[in-house]
Design an enzyme around this catalytic site. Structure first.
Site, short mmCIF file in Angstrom:
data_model
loop_
_atom_site.label_atom_id
_atom_site.label_comp_id
_atom_site.label_asym_id
_atom_site.label_seq_id
_atom_site.Cartn_x
_atom_site.Cartn_y
_atom_site.Cartn_z
N ALA A 11 0.78 -1.18 0.08
CA ALA A 11 0.07 -0.14 0.13
C ALA A 11 0.97 1.31 0.10
O ALA A 11 1.92 1.27 0.87
CB ALA A 11 -0.73 0.09 1.32
N ASP A 12 0.66 2.12 -0.96
CA ASP A 12 1.19 3.57 -1.05
C ASP A 12 0.81 4.39 0.00
O ASP A 12 -0.51 4.60 -0.13
CB ASP A 12 1.46 3.98 -2.41
CG ASP A 12 2.34 3.36 -3.46
OD1 ASP A 12 3.07 2.39 -2.76
OD2 ASP A 12 2.36 3.46 -4.65
N LYS A 39 6.14 -1.79 -7.33
CA LYS A 39 6.72 -1.68 -8.51
C LYS A 39 6.10 -2.84 -9.46
O LYS A 39 5.32 -2.74 -10.59
CB LYS A 39 8.18 -1.66 -8.75
CG LYS A 39 8.70 -0.47 -8.08
CD LYS A 39 10.12 -0.36 -8.28
CE LYS A 39 11.02 0.60 -7.57
NZ LYS A 39 10.55 1.99 -7.64
N ASN A 42 2.30 -2.37 -9.64
CA ASN A 42 1.87 -1.23 -10.67
C ASN A 42 2.17 -1.69 -12.11
O ASN A 42 1.24 -1.42 -13.04
CB ASN A 42 2.65 -0.11 -10.38
CG ASN A 42 2.61 0.50 -8.93
OD1 ASN A 42 1.66 0.12 -8.42
ND2 ASN A 42 3.69 1.34 -8.30
N GLU A 140 12.49 -5.55 -6.30
CA GLU A 140 11.90 -5.22 -4.97
C GLU A 140 11.59 -6.56 -4.17
O GLU A 140 11.73 -6.85 -2.97
CB GLU A 140 10.62 -4.56 -4.98
CG GLU A 140 10.99 -3.30 -5.25
CD GLU A 140 9.76 -2.21 -5.19
OE1 GLU A 140 9.87 -1.01 -4.85
OE2 GLU A 140 8.74 -2.74 -5.56
N THR A 220 15.89 5.04 -18.79
CA THR A 220 14.96 6.09 -18.72
C THR A 220 15.53 7.33 -18.04
O THR A 220 16.27 7.04 -17.09
CB THR A 220 13.58 5.59 -17.96
OG1 THR A 220 14.03 5.08 -16.75
CG2 THR A 220 12.88 4.42 -18.76
N ASP A 254 7.27 2.56 -13.78
CA ASP A 254 6.71 1.22 -13.94
C ASP A 254 5.71 1.15 -15.11
O ASP A 254 5.60 0.24 -15.92
CB ASP A 254 5.63 1.06 -12.50
CG ASP A 254 6.42 0.98 -11.18
OD1 ASP A 254 7.99 0.64 -11.25
OD2 ASP A 254 5.82 1.44 -10.35
N SER A 293 -3.09 5.40 -11.45
CA SER A 293 -2.75 6.49 -12.37
C SER A 293 -2.34 5.92 -13.67
O SER A 293 -2.30 6.35 -14.76
CB SER A 293 -1.56 7.38 -11.96
OG SER A 293 -0.25 6.58 -12.01
O1 RIB Z 1 7.70 2.86 -8.54
C1 RIB Z 1 6.67 3.23 -7.55
C2 RIB Z 1 6.76 2.19 -6.51
O2 RIB Z 1 7.78 2.01 -5.87
C3 RIB Z 1 5.79 2.63 -5.55
O3 RIB Z 1 4.23 2.55 -5.66
C4 RIB Z 1 6.16 1.96 -4.07
O4 RIB Z 1 5.12 1.35 -3.56
C5 RIB Z 1 7.52 1.51 -4.66
O5 RIB Z 1 7.53 0.13 -4.65
#
Ligand code: RIB
Length: 304
Positions: A11-12, A39, A42, A140, A220, A254, A293
């Site tokens: 969760a962000d 990541k 997403n 990650e 990038t 992402d 988004s």
């Molecule tokens: O790239 C952005 C993501 O990096 C975020 O959503 C955060 O959770 C980290 O994993």
């Protein structure tokens, strides 16, 4: 053709302010949002929204943040049959600080349940990997699991994209199993040991990274777009022409990786794929949040 993504869901918790506070500093922020992130997750959401059949491989907790994950996968039609729901571990979270004027960010991510992924979890997901034309992952999740997953994809002749975020040491033998290596400028500088600020720096870095054994490298460069190189071609990718202002760049990398995976899975050539990736990334930065988004296919096509 389909895409498999291995990575984490968290969760962000994103906080927007006039600046990103420095060490020891407190600032009064303007707003905060809580939403789905991580990541890999997403990237899976972005790939599904951009039109690909997408399998996500991960581990979440049996808790409120875990429900947030299932909700976004249902909404965006991500196949999450390979997302293990752990009774023992809690879903992780990320603290994100965003400069509301530039959209720049800093992140501290705690993977939680996804940090407990095991090699045996990849074995259970091998059927989905085998069915895919592209396998996409980042750094990650636990490194030994990521390395193993790349070997599995490679053995089954599935094209691999490694987004080395956050940058970490990679086993030498893995580089030659990577078809597309996609660091941002900070991550690329970790592998080549020099700062990357200009296109010329990116060219120099790409050559060194290609020597490590990857087949294609894409660095990038945020506002400056991206730089692509393989042994036959070089391309400077300009940033997409957007109708709306940049609000939040978190998750744009992402979106780029997902857009690249989708376009390659559809057999687009590298130039078309890079433009598709750049449009996906640009659009994601015009909205707040990360997974929430990610643009839909028709939004991407409209600006191409
Ligand atoms: O790239 C952005 C993501 O990096 C975020 O959503 C955060 O959770 C980290 O994993």
């Amino acid at each position: 053709m389909s895409i498999s993504v291995l990575g984490i869901f968290v969760a962000d918790l994103a906080f927007f302010g006039e600046k990103i506070p420095s060490e020891g500093e407190t600032i009064i922020g303007k707003k905060y949002i809580i939403g789905p992130g991580g990541k890999g997750s997403n990237q899976a959401v972005a790939a599904a929204k951009a039109g690909a059949k997408t399998y996500f491989i991960s581990k979440i907790g049996d808790d409120h943040f875990g429900s947030m994950a299932k909700k976004i996968y249902d909404e965006s039609e991500v196949d999450y049959s390979n997302v293990i729901i752990s009774k023992e571990h809690s879903t992780g979270a990320a603290g994100i600080l965003v400069n509301k004027n530039s959209g720049a960010n800093s992140i501290n991510v705690v993977p939680g349940a996804a940090g407990e992924l095991q090699i045996s979890d990849i074995d259970k997901a091998t059927d989905s990997i085998k069915k895919s034309s592209i396998f996409l992952t980042q750094l990650e999740a636990p490194l030994e699991v990521v390395m193993y997953s790349i070997k599995v994809a490679n053995q089954h002749l599935v094209k691999t994209i490694l987004n080395p975020a956050p940058a970490a040491s990679i086993d030498k033998e893995i580089f030659s199993m990577v078809d597309y290596f996609t660091p941002n400028e900070t991550e690329a500088s970790y592998y080549v040991n020099h700062p990357i600020e200009t296109i010329d720096d990116a060219k120099q870095a790409s050559k060194k990274i290609l020597e490590m054994g990857v087949k294609n490298v894409i660095i990038t460069l945020g506002e400056k777009g991206a730089y692509f190189e393989n042994k036959n071609e070089q391309h400077i990718v300009s940033k997409a022409n957007l109708d709306n202002p940049i609000l939040d760049t978190t998750g744009a990398g992402d979106a780029f990786n997902a857009g690249l995976a989708v376009a390659l899975s559809e057999g687009k050539n590298i130039k078309e794929s890079l433009n598709f990736a750049s449009a996906t990334a640009g659009l994601s930065a015009t909205k707040f949040g990360t997974a929430n988004s990610m643009p839909l296919r028709d939004e991407i096509e409209k600006i191409l």
